[in-house]
Design a protein around this motif. Sequence first.
Motif, PDB file in Angstrom:
ATOM      1  N   TYR A   1      -9.912  42.822  17.810  1.00 36.19           N
ATOM      2  CA  TYR A   1      -8.800  43.045  16.840  1.00 36.19           C
ATOM      3  C   TYR A   1      -9.191  42.473  15.310  1.00 36.19           C
ATOM      4  N   ARG A   2     -10.612  42.020  15.379  1.00 38.91           N
ATOM      5  CA  ARG A   2     -11.343  41.424  13.967  1.00 38.91           C
ATOM      6  C   ARG A   2     -10.266  40.373  13.491  1.00 38.91           C
ATOM      7  N   THR A   3      -9.673  39.670  14.383  1.00 39.74           N
ATOM      8  CA  THR A   3      -8.897  38.546  13.747  1.00 39.74           C
ATOM      9  C   THR A   3      -8.633  37.606  14.980  1.00 39.74           C
ATOM     10  N   THR A   4      -8.033  36.410  14.733  1.00 37.31           N
ATOM     11  CA  THR A   4      -7.966  35.225  15.735  1.00 37.31           C
ATOM     12  C   THR A   4      -6.953  35.642  16.550  1.00 37.31           C
ATOM     13  N   PRO A   5      -6.613  35.102  17.705  1.00 33.75           N
ATOM     14  CA  PRO A   5      -5.492  35.435  18.548  1.00 33.75           C
ATOM     15  C   PRO A   5      -4.261  34.779  17.966  1.00 33.75           C
ATOM     16  N   GLY A   6      -4.374  33.459  17.132  1.00 34.09           N
ATOM     17  CA  GLY A   6      -3.191  32.969  16.712  1.00 34.09           C
ATOM     18  C   GLY A   6      -2.615  33.809  15.564  1.00 34.09           C
ATOM     19  N   LYS A   7      -3.631  34.300  14.870  1.00 29.83           N
ATOM     20  CA  LYS A   7      -3.032  35.056  13.505  1.00 29.83           C
ATOM     21  C   LYS A   7      -2.370  36.356  14.203  1.00 29.83           C
ATOM     22  N   TRP A   8      -3.156  37.080  15.070  1.00 27.93           N
ATOM     23  CA  TRP A   8      -2.463  38.234  15.823  1.00 27.93           C
ATOM     24  C   TRP A   8      -1.139  38.148  16.300  1.00 27.93           C
ATOM     25  N   LEU A   9      -1.033  36.930  17.044  1.00 26.46           N
ATOM     26  CA  LEU A   9       0.187  36.526  17.808  1.00 26.46           C
ATOM     27  C   LEU A   9       1.458  36.378  16.638  1.00 26.46           C
ATOM     28  N   LYS A  10       1.262  35.693  15.600  1.00 27.37           N
ATOM     29  CA  LYS A  10       1.971  35.522  14.594  1.00 27.37           C
ATOM     30  C   LYS A  10       2.513  36.813  14.079  1.00 27.37           C
ATOM     31  N   GLY A  11       1.639  37.753  13.642  1.00 26.19           N
ATOM     32  CA  GLY A  11       1.839  39.172  13.010  1.00 26.19           C
ATOM     33  C   GLY A  11       2.601  39.972  13.908  1.00 26.19           C
ATOM     34  N   LYS A  12       2.145  40.071  14.925  1.00 27.39           N
ATOM     35  CA  LYS A  12       2.866  40.893  16.086  1.00 27.39           C
ATOM     36  C   LYS A  12       4.272  40.266  16.269  1.00 27.39           C
ATOM     37  N   ARG A  13       4.319  39.254  16.576  1.00 29.76           N
ATOM     38  CA  ARG A  13       5.939  38.511  16.904  1.00 29.76           C
ATOM     39  C   ARG A  13       6.919  39.020  15.291  1.00 29.76           C
ATOM     40  N   LEU A  14       6.122  38.730  14.412  1.00 30.04           N
ATOM     41  CA  LEU A  14       6.987  38.830  12.937  1.00 30.04           C
ATOM     42  C   LEU A  14       7.268  40.460  13.209  1.00 30.04           C
ATOM     43  N   ASP A  15       6.478  41.341  13.231  1.00 29.76           N
ATOM     44  CA  ASP A  15       6.645  42.718  13.231  1.00 29.76           C
ATOM     45  C   ASP A  15       7.779  43.218  14.403  1.00 29.76           C
ATOM     46  N   TYR A  16       7.628  42.477  15.543  1.00 28.92           N
ATOM     47  CA  TYR A  16       8.663  42.896  16.586  1.00 28.92           C
ATOM     48  C   TYR A  16      10.131  42.463  15.934  1.00 28.92           C
ATOM     49  N   ALA A  17      10.095  41.178  15.187  1.00 29.79           N
ATOM     50  CA  ALA A  17      11.294  40.307  15.075  1.00 29.79           C
ATOM     51  C   ALA A  17      11.875  41.435  13.861  1.00 29.79           C
ATOM     52  N   LYS A  18      11.258  41.898  12.957  1.00 32.58           N
ATOM     53  CA  LYS A  18      11.645  42.833  11.913  1.00 32.58           C
ATOM     54  C   LYS A  18      12.390  43.901  12.423  1.00 32.58           C
ATOM     55  N   TYR A  19      11.738  44.512  13.597  1.00 30.66           N
ATOM     56  CA  TYR A  19      12.229  45.810  14.377  1.00 30.66           C
ATOM     57  C   TYR A  19      13.339  45.505  14.894  1.00 30.66           C
ATOM     58  N   LEU A  20      13.488  44.171  15.521  1.00 28.46           N
ATOM     59  CA  LEU A  20      14.863  44.118  16.200  1.00 28.46           C
ATOM     60  C   LEU A  20      16.066  43.782  15.128  1.00 28.46           C
ATOM     61  N   LEU A  21      15.582  43.241  13.960  1.00 26.55           N
ATOM     62  CA  LEU A  21      16.564  43.076  12.705  1.00 26.55           C
ATOM     63  C   LEU A  21      16.954  44.126  12.422  1.00 26.55           C
ATOM     64  N   GLU A  22      16.264  45.169  12.338  1.00 25.65           N
ATOM     65  CA  GLU A  22      16.487  46.717  11.942  1.00 25.65           C
ATOM     66  C   GLU A  22      17.237  47.493  12.792  1.00 25.65           C
ATOM     67  N   THR A  23      17.078  47.305  14.131  1.00 25.03           N
ATOM     68  CA  THR A  23      17.521  48.121  15.189  1.00 25.03           C
ATOM     69  C   THR A  23      18.568  47.719  16.277  1.00 25.03           C
ATOM     70  N   THR A  24      18.897  46.442  16.037  1.00 32.49           N
ATOM     71  CA  THR A  24      19.832  45.789  16.937  1.00 32.49           C
ATOM     72  C   THR A  24      20.860  44.901  16.293  1.00 32.49           C
ATOM     73  N   ASP A  25      21.792  44.627  17.003  1.00 34.60           N
ATOM     74  CA  ASP A  25      22.651  43.464  16.570  1.00 34.60           C
ATOM     75  C   ASP A  25      22.658  42.201  17.126  1.00 34.60           C
ATOM     76  N   LEU A  26      21.452  41.830  17.540  1.00 29.65           N
ATOM     77  CA  LEU A  26      21.086  40.593  17.959  1.00 29.65           C
ATOM     78  C   LEU A  26      21.041  39.485  16.973  1.00 29.65           C
ATOM     79  N   ASN A  27      21.755  38.219  17.349  1.00 34.59           N
ATOM     80  CA  ASN A  27      21.672  37.085  16.165  1.00 34.59           C
ATOM     81  C   ASN A  27      20.459  36.521  16.139  1.00 34.59           C
TER      82      ASN A  27
END
Length: 291
Positions: free
Chosen positions: A226-252
């Motif tokens: 991945y050319r980055t550390t696991p910690g940085k990748w996990l934070k970025g991946k989870r943020l992208d997924y959270a953004k996707y959920l905010l855009e596509t679901t009614d979850l609080n």
Amino acid sequence: MEIINFYKFVEGNPLFRQMSVDDVLFTAYDCPLEGSPVDYSTEKNYFCYVFVGGGRWKTPTDEYILKAGDAAFLKKGVHRVFKILNGDFCALLIFMPDEFISSVLRNETNLFINETLEEQTDSVIPLALNQSLIHYFNSLMGYFSQASPPSKSLLKVKFKELIVNIATSGHNPLATKCFKEIAASGKKSLKLVMEENFIFNLKLKDFAKLSNRSLASFNRDFVKTYRTTPGKWLKGKRLDYAKYLLETTDLNISEITIESGFENTSHFIRTFRERFHSAPLAFKKQRLIKV
């Protein structure tokens, strides 16, 4: 969300009828699914055949509903489960380590073929049940009603039969692909492990174990991949997924915190604001205005 070690909870638990041979655990799991959702971890792959009730298994890419008469193969790792039907949940579970699946395919030379499929296997693989498989699961359940348990040698043959049946029937290409991936290499695909489990609040040593690597080997291979550390990748991946959920679901916001793998809501809000320069709730409201 707390992760429950499902395998250790079931293994040796007097509440459940069970038999084992060669690190394969066979049990009748009969109890209510408490709470919703629940994150279960297991260090072994397992087959689940539902007799009563039902549940919903969620992965980062899909959701799978299993009701009475349904079955699935679940890879070792973490699974998020929601109860969907009232009453108890009763299922037949067969826990199998990678080594057992590998040994069956390696001994069946006609099964161990290096072939590729375009479909990517998820951590939950529903099984298409023909009459042979339905009869198989019901025959296993019948062992618990016998006056004396079957011999270890018979059980071993029965467990091998399940792998061979699925791999040769032609009805379950994704499960067959997964079996062959397990048998082909000692190390699991690091990318596959991360994509299947990033939504769960696991430690790096847990990701390393799931990929069949030492922590040092995991960190080294991760940076190469991945050319980055696991910690940085996990934070970025989870943020992208959270953004996707905010855009596509009614979850609080609390639900999205859990769904995307963050430790707590305050940490999620702070991290989201740093990345997207907006609090999650404000981001969601802006999206609704634009729509």
